[in-house]
Design a protein around this motif. Structure first.
Motif, short mmCIF file in Angstrom:
data_model
loop_
_atom_site.label_atom_id
_atom_site.label_comp_id
_atom_site.label_asym_id
_atom_site.label_seq_id
_atom_site.Cartn_x
_atom_site.Cartn_y
_atom_site.Cartn_z
N LYS A 29 0.83 -1.22 0.00
CA LYS A 29 0.00 0.00 0.00
C LYS A 29 0.86 1.26 0.00
O LYS A 29 0.47 2.29 -0.58
CB LYS A 29 -0.92 0.03 1.23
CG LYS A 29 -1.99 -1.03 1.20
CD LYS A 29 -3.13 -0.64 0.26
CE LYS A 29 -4.13 -1.77 0.08
NZ LYS A 29 -4.27 -2.22 -1.32
N PHE A 30 2.00 1.20 0.64
CA PHE A 30 2.89 2.38 0.65
C PHE A 30 3.37 2.67 -0.77
O PHE A 30 3.35 3.81 -1.22
CB PHE A 30 4.09 2.15 1.58
CG PHE A 30 3.71 1.98 3.03
CD1 PHE A 30 3.42 3.10 3.81
CD2 PHE A 30 3.63 0.72 3.60
CE1 PHE A 30 3.06 2.95 5.15
CE2 PHE A 30 3.27 0.56 4.93
CZ PHE A 30 2.99 1.68 5.72
N GLY A 31 3.79 1.63 -1.43
CA GLY A 31 4.26 1.80 -2.81
C GLY A 31 3.14 2.26 -3.72
O GLY A 31 3.32 3.16 -4.54
N GLU A 32 1.98 1.64 -3.54
CA GLU A 32 0.86 1.94 -4.41
C GLU A 32 0.43 3.41 -4.31
O GLU A 32 0.05 4.03 -5.29
CB GLU A 32 -0.31 1.04 -4.04
CG GLU A 32 -1.20 0.67 -5.20
CD GLU A 32 -2.05 -0.54 -4.86
OE1 GLU A 32 -2.13 -1.46 -5.68
OE2 GLU A 32 -2.64 -0.57 -3.75
N SER A 33 0.49 3.95 -3.09
CA SER A 33 0.06 5.35 -2.94
C SER A 33 1.24 6.32 -3.07
O SER A 33 1.08 7.52 -2.98
CB SER A 33 -0.65 5.54 -1.60
OG SER A 33 0.22 5.17 -0.55
N GLY A 34 2.44 5.78 -3.31
CA GLY A 34 3.60 6.63 -3.61
C GLY A 34 4.30 7.21 -2.41
O GLY A 34 5.13 8.11 -2.55
N VAL A 35 4.00 6.72 -1.18
CA VAL A 35 4.57 7.35 0.01
C VAL A 35 5.76 6.59 0.60
O VAL A 35 6.14 6.82 1.75
CB VAL A 35 3.50 7.57 1.12
CG1 VAL A 35 2.45 8.54 0.63
CG2 VAL A 35 2.88 6.24 1.54
N CYS A 36 6.35 5.70 -0.20
CA CYS A 36 7.58 5.04 0.24
C CYS A 36 8.76 5.77 -0.40
O CYS A 36 8.81 5.90 -1.61
CB CYS A 36 7.55 3.58 -0.20
SG CYS A 36 9.14 2.78 -0.02
#
Ligand code: BF8
Ligand code: SF4
Length: 618
Positions: free
Chosen positions: A39-46
């Motif tokens: 989910k972090f990757g998917e929403s771009g916040v990693c």
């Protein structure tokens, strides 16, 4: 998932069943293994930009170690994502310039200027003297001009002369007038280093500028130089789907993007000596077919059949009928080597910048293109003897299509000027024009959105232009032939019928989206408005790649509303998301729209076109 849920095509179903029987893993299987996605990757916040991290933003930990928030992290990640796409297109463009430069300086006998008229026209357009000069002298200057325009020497991008005044003003006001595309990509990387550009909107403006550099230079140069070297496409017939493979012939697939390799392979398969050699091995001949964008390039210019789009590439090998798959770069699944190993199919790589472990490398250079192409074809002929015909299954019958609509060809079809098209738009017979472009993605039912969106739009009297992997989808659905006017609304049917063209027009590969930009500019200039005033839109329903996002961004920044089936990995940032979905509208006169359902997407696009028509008083 059942095979019917995976793809809309019978040839795909048949090969997916064979894959299961033959114990072969495909992209669909691997997607399942990768689901659910992070989910972090998917929403771009990693953020992995420095080693104080990696940092992941959550309610509990809203800031990275350096203090960057979700907006900054998403903007940086997305900026770098788009840089990958811009680099892909424009590095391809630079390879074309290198070939052109070699031709101009007499350093190759394998490549030639095929369309000298177009070369002279472009030289004049870019301010290079042509009168009473040797063709190759003009070519030398033009090659230098292209090379120069990639870096930072010039203030403005190469084909800035093509951009309507109002767009240019808009870009100047926003500070996003693109310079050389290399410079813009470098600046994007610089800005997204830790501690540089820490204002999400500012980073996104640079992203827009960089993508404009791709659209109006990187990609546009790739297209124009390819036309000069290999000929400007004109309407011709071709065929699509896996049925284009031949059970009794040596089958060679070309996959990738740059015509520099595939055009030479085509020449080699037509050489009598090699055809005779194939016959001594028991084959009836040598059959060449394309995949993805290099397939589009060969189809547009030479009528070479297209075996399939992105998600068909593994399935093409599963037919068991492919001796060799020759690749250059981009969008080539590394899995193809392993799938090939399950049969007798060998992957041949041709570019030092794109090697695949397990493939055989046959390096193509300017001075040896033909020699290397012959070598590859001979290898394919040798491998024909290794084919196990009992494992061969070629599904379906080829579907006819019409291709070759460069802007030059479109103008010809219109009788030499855009007036008939503009009149048809004014009269509402053609209500608007939409470019449907891009990829496949196993997260969607393969080609379901590509095909249904195309059908819905032509029903609404909207002329559709396709490029890239959407081409094969539209082609297989029978939409790329003049007879498909039956599926179009009455106005579009009348106009295309009288011109003898399909209501869905094939304009080439993904770099050829620059042709659509040019057409939009020609229309805007002719009518005397900005591109953003026109009833135009773009869509990439099943996109997956960085390049597709870059195309979408240059379309929007050029004033063309762009629909995507799903958002990029930006949803973790309210600022970046709002900018994409609405904020850009106030800045550049266009924005993105997200809708996975093709029928609802058609409505969304239709509403936009209605509004633009109203704005023009139509
Ligand atoms: O440049 S449409 S899957 S092949 S990225 Fe790739 Fe997408 Fe196909 Fe061509 Ni474009
Ligand atoms: Fe974390 Fe900042 Fe480094 Fe990104 S740049 S990894 S947010 S410390």
């Amino acid at each position: 998932k059942t095979v019917e849920e995976m793809s809309i095509w019978e040839d795909a179903h048949q090969m997916l069943r064979k894959a299961e029987r033959d114990g072969i893993e495909t992209a669909w299987d691997r997607l399942e293994q990768q689901t659910p996605h992070c989910k972090f990757g998917e929403s771009g916040v990693c953020c992995r930009i420095c080693t104080m991290g990696p940092c992941r933003i959550s309610k509990k930990a809203p800031l990275g170690v350096c203090g960057a928030d979700a907006d900054v992290i998403v903007a940086r990640n997305f900026g770098r994502f788009l840089a990958g796409g811009a680099a892909g297109h424009s590095d391809h463009g630079r390879d074309c310039i290198e070939a052109f430069h070699a031709v101009a300086h007499g350093k190759t006998k394998d490549y030639h200027i095929q369309d000298s008229k177009k070369m002279l026209r472009i030289a004049e357009e870019l301010g290079i003297a042509t009168e009473n000069r040797e063709l190759l002298d003009v070519a030398k200057d033009l090659a230098d001009k292209f090379f120069d325009s990639f870096g930072s020497k010039h203030e403005e991008v190469c084909f800035i002369n093509r951009v309507p005044e109002k767009q240019q003003e808009n870009w100047k006001n926003l500070g996003i007038m693109p310079r050389g595309v290399d410079r813009e990509i470098t600046e994007m990387m610089h800005r997204t280093h830790m501690g540089c550009d820490n204002d999400a909107s500012n980073t996104m403006l640079q992203a827009a500028r960089m993508c404009l550099g791709d659209g109006w230079a990187g990609s546009m140069i790739a297209t124009e130089v390819s036309d000069i070297l290999f000929g400007t496409p004109s309407p011709r017939k071709a065929q699509v789907n896996l049925g284009v493979l031949k059970k009794d012939q040596v089958n060679i697939l070309v996959h990738g993007h740059n015509p520099i390799v595939s055009e030479k392979i085509l020449e080699a398969v037509n050489e009598q000596e090699l055809i005779d050699l194939a016959k001594t091995k028991g084959a009836k001949g040598i059959n060449l077919a394309g995949l993805c964008c290099t397939g589009n390039e060969l189809m547009m210019r030479q009528g070479i059949p297209m075996a399939g789009n992105h998600l068909m590439t593994e399935l093409a090998i599963i037919t068991g009928a492919v001796e060799i798959i020759v690749v250059d770069y981009q969008c080539i699944m590394p899995s193809l080597v392993q799938v090939g190993n399950c049969y007798h199919t060998k992957m041949i790589t041709t570019a030092d910048k794109a090697k695949f472990t397990g493939a055989e490398h046959v390096k193509f250079e300017m001075h040896n293109g033909m020699e290397q192409a012959r070598k590859v074809v001979r290898m394919a002929i040798e491998r024909y003897g290794m084919r196990n015909q009992d494992r061969v299954e070629i599904p379906g019958e080829p579907v006819d299509i019409m291709t070759g609509f460069s802007n030059e060809a479109l103008l010809d079809a219109l009788g030499g000027s855009l007036t008939p098209l503009i009149d048809a738009i004014k009269a509402g017979k053609i209500r608007g024009v939409v470019g449907i472009v891009g990829c496949n993605n196993p997260k969607y039912k393969h080609d379901y959105c590509n095909v249904n969106l195309t059908r819905e739009l032509i029903k609404k009297d909207i002329l559709v232009i396709v490029t890239g992997c959407v081409t094969t989808a539209a082609g297989k659905a029978g939409l790329l032939v003049p007879e498909s006017i039956e599926q179009a609304g009455p106005g579009l049917r009348e106009i295309c019928g009288s011109l003898g063209i399909p209501p869905v027009i094939h304009m080439g590969s993904c770099v050829d989206n620059a042709r659509i930009l040019q057409l939009a500019a020609l229309l805007a200039n002719e009518i005397g408005v900005a591109i953003s005033d026109l009833p135009l839109a773009a869509s990439s329903p099943e996109w997956y790649s960085e390049k597709a996002a870059t195309i979408g961004t240059y379309a929007v920044a050029s004033g063309i509303y762009t629909h995507l089936g799903h958002p990029p990995n930006i949803t973790g940032s309210p600022i970046v998301t709002n900018l994409a979905l609405s904020g850009l509208d106030d800045l550049v006169g266009a924005c993105f729209g997200i809708e996975p359902d093709p029928f609802k997407a058609a409505e969304l696009i239709n509403e936009r076109i209605k509004a633009k028509r109203k704005g023009l008083g139509l």
